[in-house]
Structure formats: structure tokens, C-alpha cells
Design a protein around this motif. Structure first.
Motif, PDB file in Angstrom:
ATOM      1  N   LEU A 155     -12.609 -49.326  98.303  1.00  0.00           N
ATOM      2  CA  LEU A 155     -12.039 -50.128  99.392  1.00  0.00           C
ATOM      3  C   LEU A 155     -13.037 -50.168 100.541  1.00  0.00           C
ATOM      4  O   LEU A 155     -13.570 -49.126 100.945  1.00  0.00           O
ATOM      5  CB  LEU A 155     -10.713 -49.517  99.854  1.00  0.00           C
ATOM      6  CG  LEU A 155      -9.911 -50.299 100.891  1.00  0.00           C
ATOM      7  CD1 LEU A 155      -9.462 -51.658 100.361  1.00  0.00           C
ATOM      8  CD2 LEU A 155      -8.682 -49.480 101.337  1.00  0.00           C
ATOM      9  N   TRP A 162      -9.674 -55.505 104.863  1.00  0.00           N
ATOM     10  CA  TRP A 162      -9.855 -54.425 103.896  1.00  0.00           C
ATOM     11  C   TRP A 162      -9.694 -54.997 102.492  1.00  0.00           C
ATOM     12  O   TRP A 162      -8.655 -55.564 102.150  1.00  0.00           O
ATOM     13  CB  TRP A 162      -8.860 -53.296 104.141  1.00  0.00           C
ATOM     14  CG  TRP A 162      -9.151 -52.550 105.417  1.00  0.00           C
ATOM     15  CD1 TRP A 162      -8.472 -52.632 106.597  1.00  0.00           C
ATOM     16  CD2 TRP A 162     -10.221 -51.627 105.622  1.00  0.00           C
ATOM     17  NE1 TRP A 162      -9.052 -51.817 107.546  1.00  0.00           N
ATOM     18  CE2 TRP A 162     -10.121 -51.180 106.974  1.00  0.00           C
ATOM     19  CE3 TRP A 162     -11.249 -51.124 104.831  1.00  0.00           C
ATOM     20  CZ2 TRP A 162     -11.025 -50.267 107.528  1.00  0.00           C
ATOM     21  CZ3 TRP A 162     -12.139 -50.217 105.374  1.00  0.00           C
ATOM     22  CH2 TRP A 162     -12.024 -49.798 106.701  1.00  0.00           C
ATOM     23  N   LEU A 170      -6.276 -55.737 100.414  1.00  0.00           N
ATOM     24  CA  LEU A 170      -5.387 -54.582 100.438  1.00  0.00           C
ATOM     25  C   LEU A 170      -3.950 -55.022 100.696  1.00  0.00           C
ATOM     26  O   LEU A 170      -3.682 -55.762 101.646  1.00  0.00           O
ATOM     27  CB  LEU A 170      -5.846 -53.609 101.534  1.00  0.00           C
ATOM     28  CG  LEU A 170      -4.998 -52.361 101.731  1.00  0.00           C
ATOM     29  CD1 LEU A 170      -5.061 -51.463 100.506  1.00  0.00           C
ATOM     30  CD2 LEU A 170      -5.469 -51.589 102.969  1.00  0.00           C
ATOM     31  N   SER A 173      -1.105 -49.569 101.186  1.00  0.00           N
ATOM     32  CA  SER A 173      -2.120 -48.638 101.687  1.00  0.00           C
ATOM     33  C   SER A 173      -1.569 -47.229 101.833  1.00  0.00           C
ATOM     34  O   SER A 173      -0.359 -47.014 101.897  1.00  0.00           O
ATOM     35  CB  SER A 173      -2.651 -49.118 103.044  1.00  0.00           C
ATOM     36  OG  SER A 173      -1.611 -49.134 104.012  1.00  0.00           O
ATOM     37  N   TRP A 175      -3.100 -44.873 104.303  1.00  0.00           N
ATOM     38  CA  TRP A 175      -3.920 -44.380 105.397  1.00  0.00           C
ATOM     39  C   TRP A 175      -3.365 -43.067 105.939  1.00  0.00           C
ATOM     40  O   TRP A 175      -2.163 -42.875 106.042  1.00  0.00           O
ATOM     41  CB  TRP A 175      -3.976 -45.396 106.536  1.00  0.00           C
ATOM     42  CG  TRP A 175      -4.681 -46.681 106.191  1.00  0.00           C
ATOM     43  CD1 TRP A 175      -4.112 -47.909 106.015  1.00  0.00           C
ATOM     44  CD2 TRP A 175      -6.084 -46.855 106.003  1.00  0.00           C
ATOM     45  NE1 TRP A 175      -5.064 -48.845 105.723  1.00  0.00           N
ATOM     46  CE2 TRP A 175      -6.299 -48.223 105.710  1.00  0.00           C
ATOM     47  CE3 TRP A 175      -7.183 -45.992 106.052  1.00  0.00           C
ATOM     48  CZ2 TRP A 175      -7.560 -48.744 105.473  1.00  0.00           C
ATOM     49  CZ3 TRP A 175      -8.448 -46.522 105.823  1.00  0.00           C
ATOM     50  CH2 TRP A 175      -8.636 -47.876 105.532  1.00  0.00           C
ATOM     51  N   ASP A 200      -0.561 -39.702 102.122  1.00  0.00           N
ATOM     52  CA  ASP A 200      -1.344 -40.669 102.901  1.00  0.00           C
ATOM     53  C   ASP A 200      -2.676 -40.016 103.277  1.00  0.00           C
ATOM     54  O   ASP A 200      -2.811 -39.380 104.333  1.00  0.00           O
ATOM     55  CB  ASP A 200      -0.570 -41.107 104.143  1.00  0.00           C
ATOM     56  CG  ASP A 200       0.671 -41.909 103.797  1.00  0.00           C
ATOM     57  OD1 ASP A 200       0.676 -42.572 102.743  1.00  0.00           O
ATOM     58  OD2 ASP A 200       1.651 -41.863 104.574  1.00  0.00           O
ATOM     59  N   TRP A 202      -6.030 -41.497 103.066  1.00  0.00           N
ATOM     60  CA  TRP A 202      -7.221 -42.298 103.275  1.00  0.00           C
ATOM     61  C   TRP A 202      -7.788 -42.137 104.679  1.00  0.00           C
ATOM     62  O   TRP A 202      -7.049 -41.957 105.652  1.00  0.00           O
ATOM     63  CB  TRP A 202      -6.924 -43.777 103.057  1.00  0.00           C
ATOM     64  CG  TRP A 202      -6.530 -44.138 101.658  1.00  0.00           C
ATOM     65  CD1 TRP A 202      -6.442 -43.323 100.567  1.00  0.00           C
ATOM     66  CD2 TRP A 202      -6.140 -45.447 101.218  1.00  0.00           C
ATOM     67  NE1 TRP A 202      -6.032 -44.028  99.474  1.00  0.00           N
ATOM     68  CE2 TRP A 202      -5.833 -45.336  99.830  1.00  0.00           C
ATOM     69  CE3 TRP A 202      -6.016 -46.680 101.830  1.00  0.00           C
ATOM     70  CZ2 TRP A 202      -5.420 -46.431  99.075  1.00  0.00           C
ATOM     71  CZ3 TRP A 202      -5.598 -47.774 101.086  1.00  0.00           C
ATOM     72  CH2 TRP A 202      -5.306 -47.646  99.709  1.00  0.00           C
TER      73      TRP A 202
END
Length: 224
Positions: A155, A162, A170, A173, A175, A200, A202
């Protein structure tokens, strides 16, 4: 046992006692010798071959099972057999396992043992006829974070959007808290798996950083 009987005119006759069966005698002709252990050798050879096949199959199953996400390890053996049976075992797939690839339906994954930039990591995947990992499901996300390594995924920030390495934008997600944040005004245009203890996980980071990485390829294509 041989018994010699002297008769008149010095004639000698030989009587054989407990003469062996013809089937047990050694033949004098070339290429027709019968060795007592020949059958045993054949049995041992066949048994060894079967053991090799069993070991190879067991190695494949264990590799699949050991890389299951932690929350799925409580699932019973029947469930896992159903999942793994979708990939037909063959020599080509087994070669990937020997090279360090692992299977998680429906893809094969390679987790690096060295660190590279995001671009260098992607180039390594492309050389393996794969690409950086694309995460499409919650199960795949949990699978990736349980390697507990700071790893690049496929990514990146493409002109403000993104985007995955296959060109798709994306949609779902994972995150981490407060991410993405372009921390310190840096161009954090690539994504890494950082917060492994939570789902989560990322984080956006400069693409010039060096991390481990995860390559992905479709297992079904390798069976064609």
C-alpha cells in the motif's frame, strides 16, 4: 548328506539325502542368480519411498497449520483439513514451501529475512513472480500481523490516494491510532505493519526506511 556305496567292479553310486528343492538351488547361468535377501531389499526400498511421501505431506500440513492466525488455532482439525484441501499438493507447491513460502488461503506468502526500502522490497517480490502483500480481509490482516515484524505491505500514497500495488484504491483499512499522520512533515507515502499487538496495526512511513517485507502470489495460479 551324501552316502557313497562301494559295489563290485568299483562302481560308486551317490545317493542324495535331504536334497534341496530346485527352487532353492542357485542357478549357474549368468544373470539368473537368486540372492536370499533380494526380496527383503525390495520391501525396504518400497517402505522407504512411502515414508518419504508421508513426511513430505506432513511437512506441508504442519507449515499450513503453524502459520494460522492465533485466534484461529482453536478451530478443530476438520475445519483446517477443509481449508487446506483446497490446495492440491504437488511438487511445484512443495518447492515453494522449501524456499520459505507459507500458505494462507488463497495465497502463498514470503516473509523476508533481510531489510530493504519499500521500492527494493517490491522489486524482490516482482523477481519472485509475486508482489507486495495486498490485504483484502480481516483474516488476512490478522495473519500478517502475527509475524511480529516491522514489514512493508503493498500500500502506498499515489498522488494523494492510498493505492494497492495492483492499482486498486484502499477501501477497508487497518490504520493504527492517529495514523496516517505524515509525522514531522515527512513524506510518509508507504505503509508498514507496526502495531502488531492490535488489529489496527498500519503505520505510514517514508518509503526510504528499511523494513522486512511480505510478498504474495495466488496459489491457484501455481497449480495451473
Amino acid at each position: 548328506m551324501v552316502r557313497a556305496v562301494h559295489r563290485e567292479q568299483t562302481e560308486i553310486s551317490l545317493d542324495y539325502v535331504n536334497e534341496p528343492d530346485a527352487s532353492n538351488r542357485q542357478c549357474s547361468g549368468k544373470g539368473t542368480e537368486v540372492y536370499p535377501g533380494q526380496k527383503l531389499v525390495k520391501v525396504v526400498a518400497v517402505s522407504f519411498g512411502l515414508l518419504c511421501v508421508i513426511q513430505a505431506t506432513l511437512n506441508v500440513y504442519l507449515r499450513v497449520l503453524l502459520y494460522a492466525p492465533a485466534e484461529n488455532k482453536h478451530r478443530n482439525l476438520t475445519d483446517w483439513c477443509y481449508n487446506t484441501s483446497r490446495v492440491t499438493f504437488n511438487v511445484k507447491i512443495y518447492e515453494y514451501f522449501k524456499q520459505g513460502w507459507v500458505y494462507f488461503h488463497p495465497s502463498l506468502y514470503y516473509i523476508s529475512t533481510t531489510n530493504k526500502t519499500w521500492e527494493e522490497s517490491r522489486e524482490d517480490c516482482l523477481q519472485k513472480q509475486a508482489d507486495l502483500m495486498i490485504i483484502n480481509t480481516k483474516e488476512e490482516q490478522n495473519f500478517a500481523r502475527h509475524f511480529d515484524k516491522l514489514t512493508w505491505i503493498g500500500l502506498y500514497n499515489d498522488t494523494g490516494e492510498w493505492t494497492w500495488v495492483d492499482g486498486t484504491q484502499l477501501s477497508e483499512s487497518y490504520w493504527g491510532p492517529g495514523e496516517p499522520n505524515q509525522l514531522g512533515g515527512n513524506n510518509e507515502d508507504c505503509v508498514e505493519m507496526r502495531f502488531h499487538e492490535i488489529e489496527d496495526s498500519w503505520n505510514d512511513a517514508p518509503c526510504s526506511n528499511v523494513n522486512f517485507w511480505i510478498c504474495e502470489k495466488d496459489a491457484a495460479l501455481e497449480l495451473e
